[in-house]
Design an enzyme around this catalytic site. Structure first.
Site, short mmCIF file in Angstrom:
data_model
loop_
_atom_site.label_atom_id
_atom_site.label_comp_id
_atom_site.label_asym_id
_atom_site.label_seq_id
_atom_site.Cartn_x
_atom_site.Cartn_y
_atom_site.Cartn_z
N HIS A 106 -0.87 -26.08 -10.94
CA HIS A 106 -2.18 -26.70 -10.77
C HIS A 106 -2.54 -26.87 -9.29
O HIS A 106 -3.65 -26.57 -8.86
CB HIS A 106 -2.21 -28.04 -11.51
CG HIS A 106 -3.54 -28.71 -11.53
ND1 HIS A 106 -4.55 -28.27 -12.34
CD2 HIS A 106 -4.00 -29.78 -10.85
CE1 HIS A 106 -5.61 -29.05 -12.15
NE2 HIS A 106 -5.29 -29.98 -11.25
N THR A 158 3.73 -28.28 -11.55
CA THR A 158 3.06 -27.13 -12.16
C THR A 158 2.27 -26.35 -11.11
O THR A 158 2.16 -26.77 -9.96
CB THR A 158 2.08 -27.59 -13.27
OG1 THR A 158 1.01 -28.32 -12.66
CG2 THR A 158 2.80 -28.46 -14.30
N TRP A 164 -9.40 -39.42 -6.19
CA TRP A 164 -8.02 -39.11 -6.53
C TRP A 164 -7.16 -39.45 -5.32
O TRP A 164 -7.53 -39.09 -4.20
CB TRP A 164 -7.91 -37.63 -6.86
CG TRP A 164 -6.75 -37.27 -7.72
CD1 TRP A 164 -5.50 -36.96 -7.30
CD2 TRP A 164 -6.73 -37.20 -9.14
NE1 TRP A 164 -4.70 -36.68 -8.37
CE2 TRP A 164 -5.43 -36.82 -9.53
CE3 TRP A 164 -7.68 -37.41 -10.13
CZ2 TRP A 164 -5.06 -36.65 -10.84
CZ3 TRP A 164 -7.32 -37.24 -11.44
CH2 TRP A 164 -6.02 -36.87 -11.79
N GLU A 205 -14.36 -30.78 -7.14
CA GLU A 205 -15.79 -31.09 -7.13
C GLU A 205 -16.38 -31.18 -5.72
O GLU A 205 -17.60 -31.29 -5.55
CB GLU A 205 -16.05 -32.41 -7.87
CG GLU A 205 -15.78 -32.34 -9.37
CD GLU A 205 -14.29 -32.34 -9.75
OE1 GLU A 205 -13.94 -31.70 -10.76
OE2 GLU A 205 -13.48 -32.96 -9.02
N ARG A 264 -0.03 -38.40 7.10
CA ARG A 264 -1.23 -37.73 7.59
C ARG A 264 -2.48 -38.59 7.45
O ARG A 264 -3.53 -38.24 7.96
CB ARG A 264 -1.39 -36.38 6.89
CG ARG A 264 -0.38 -35.37 7.44
CD ARG A 264 -0.05 -34.27 6.46
NE ARG A 264 0.95 -33.36 7.02
CZ ARG A 264 2.25 -33.60 7.06
NH1 ARG A 264 2.73 -34.73 6.58
NH2 ARG A 264 3.08 -32.73 7.58
N VAL A 288 -7.10 -35.37 -1.08
CA VAL A 288 -5.65 -35.26 -0.93
C VAL A 288 -5.08 -34.60 -2.19
O VAL A 288 -5.25 -35.11 -3.29
CB VAL A 288 -4.99 -36.65 -0.74
CG1 VAL A 288 -3.48 -36.52 -0.66
CG2 VAL A 288 -5.53 -37.34 0.50
N LEU A 289 -4.43 -33.47 -1.99
CA LEU A 289 -3.73 -32.78 -3.07
C LEU A 289 -2.24 -32.88 -2.80
O LEU A 289 -1.79 -32.54 -1.71
CB LEU A 289 -4.15 -31.31 -3.12
CG LEU A 289 -5.62 -31.04 -3.44
CD1 LEU A 289 -5.96 -29.57 -3.22
CD2 LEU A 289 -5.93 -31.46 -4.86
N ILE A 290 -1.51 -33.36 -3.79
CA ILE A 290 -0.06 -33.50 -3.65
C ILE A 290 0.60 -32.63 -4.71
O ILE A 290 0.30 -32.75 -5.90
CB ILE A 290 0.38 -34.97 -3.78
CG1 ILE A 290 -0.32 -35.82 -2.70
CG2 ILE A 290 1.90 -35.09 -3.67
CD1 ILE A 290 -0.12 -37.31 -2.83
#
Length: 180
Positions: free
Chosen positions: A106, A104, A29, A66, A145, A98-100
């Site tokens: 989530h 929401t 992702w 995961e 980053r 990486v979470l952006i």
């Protein structure tokens, strides 16, 4: 006010990673960003700490949720393999993702679960697991980053995670040998 440099200050200790076995588990992702972070970690461990390329195992998973499961399973598999044929277990693991933030909740749920999961894997298995998951509010922060993008001051945090993995692996070996 003086400007300070973000990040970990260099250790006064010198760490030799030539005998270490390192696992990198990364997400697919936001892959362009993740790929740069993985490359930063690998190149740092090899060039600065003499970790052998063949001793770095890289596995991918779909998303950040995961990462803890995969890290745990691969640590356990390396232990079983070590017992069966005198192989080496992983000395450290780097979980990279990486979470952006989106519109929401989530993002919050995934970030919290992943952080707790990675910590649990490390504590439950006695193997240092580096939290290499960027949690950014927007694409620009994530690019900066990972050392990408146009903004000044960008820095690839994969470099820091590679340094951290080697340091913690070396220290953990000493601690396991009773050397404080």
């Amino acid at each position: 006010m003086d400007i300070f440099v973000k990040g970990v200050s260099p250790s006064e200790e010198k760490f030799d990673g030539s005998s270490l076995r390192i696992l990198i588990v990364h997400t697919r992702w936001n892959y362009q960003i993740v790929e740069a972070l993985v490359r930063g970690a690998e190149e740092t461990m090899i060039s600065q700490y003499q970790v052998k390329r063949e001793n770095i195992t890289v596995q991918s998973v779909a998303g950040a949720y995961e990462l803890p499961f995969t890290a745990q399973r691969l640590i356990l598999a390396s232990r079983a393999q070590a017992q069966a044929n005198n192989a080496k277990i992983f000395d450290a693991v780097i979980c990279i993702g990486v979470l952006i933030k989106g519109a929401t909740m989530h993002f919050e749920y995934i970030a919290e679960a992943v952080a707790q999961g990675i910590m649990r894997v490390s504590l439950d298995n006695g193997v240092p697991v580096v939290f290499g998951v960027l949690t950014c509010l927007n694409d620009e922060q994530a690019l900066e980053r990972a050392g990408l993008g146009d903004k000044p001051g960008k820095h690839n945090h994969g470099i820091d995670w590679g340094q951290c993995a080697v340091e913690m692996a070396c220290k953990n070996r000493r601690w396991m040998d009773g050397i404080i």
